[in-house]
Scaffold this active site. Sequence first.
Site: not given
Length: 441
Positions: A16, A321, A339
């Site tokens: 989030h 990442q 996502w």
Amino acid sequence: MRNPHVLLVSRHDYGHLNPTIELAKNFRLAGARVTVATTISGFYKLKSLPSLHGISCLSISDGHDDDINAGKIPGYVHDLKRVGSESLASLIQTLSESGKQVTLLVYTLFLPWAAVAARELNVPSAILLIQSATCFSIYNRFCNSRDGIVVVNKDIGTSISMKLPGLPLFKWSDFPTFVLPTSPYFSDMVSVCQEHLQFLDDDPNPHVLINTMDGLEPESLKSIANAVVVGPLVPSSLSSSQDPYFKWLDSKPENSVIYVSFGSTAVLSKAQKEEILHGLIGSCRPFLLVLRDEGEDEEEEIKELKKKIGDDGLVVGWCSQSEVLKHRAVGCFITHCGWNSTLESMVAGVAVVACPQFADQPTNAKMVEDVWGNGVRAFVDETMVVRREEIKRCLEAVMGGGARAEEIKKKVEKWKQVAVESVKDGGSSQMNLKLFLGSIS
């Protein structure tokens, strides 16, 4: 609106926080004053980031300020709603009294009470979907108060299926796990989804910001009123190219490395870690594997397998990442298919082997293989483990050089170009956000 002040409210999870932070940066670039608020545990994550210039960070209470694992407590969403709504209202009033009146509240998915608090204070609000538009469409079909599946069908079985416009048939294993009665969070999350949908239904002019790309989910976007595409909200670099794993990547041929990461939340079983390590070692390809450091608590079998890794394998506890995916040596991404990771793979132009664990990940994996074509989905056995043979099959499909690998490569390049066009200066997502900000009165 002159000098708008946008307050973004997010849960403490990185899934989030990361897109919230990127949206905050984009609001800042669009000329707004920006404040990000999250729970105490999330606040310390925010303060550790080096790239929040010009953005204020504040905290709200969830009733568990001393417990960093509070999100796993049964009934946590109700505590967050009860305590968080009061804390947020107090924060908005404090900001107003100090001359920093909030002119727009943006709240992330699963925080519907934030919109209620804003409405009671006459502050316009918008929801930020930090999952795909397709997932939100599925939540609507399951949870809407009129004819939602969980409303009219009290006994949801594994034979359930769903056909969404323009998409293939979705089955039990393709749905977000939260809407299935086998999930321990089923009751809580269905209630939260129903609150979201009811609030948007009651709002004569709802605002829905979606972390997706133009052309990626056209049919699902049509089903969401007042949808504003603002993605892909991909994190900026959090590390230096001096980190050791970059030197290791530099030594590898182009498109040769398998990058493996299952995010910051998933907990892999011992059996799954063993199968992954066996599969990677047996692939005879270089790999960079992220396993959160477990120190002395790590299983002996995993320690022994790590000892068998030669120079062509590297195991780390964490890495940046988004930067790793952009490295020229990375040719495949074995991922849980959250996502954020799904969008990051598209932005970087890296093919995916999807190993979904929970939440929206099975739906994303379905879309990767059957709709977007930028990867394949690995399937689990009867014990819910992806076996080494399945890992080998998927890697061959993606990296083996055959007809399917070539087709996947074409789709990877297609979506990379779409992402580049979306986020470039003057691109669609930037313009959409500026138009939206200007429309708020």
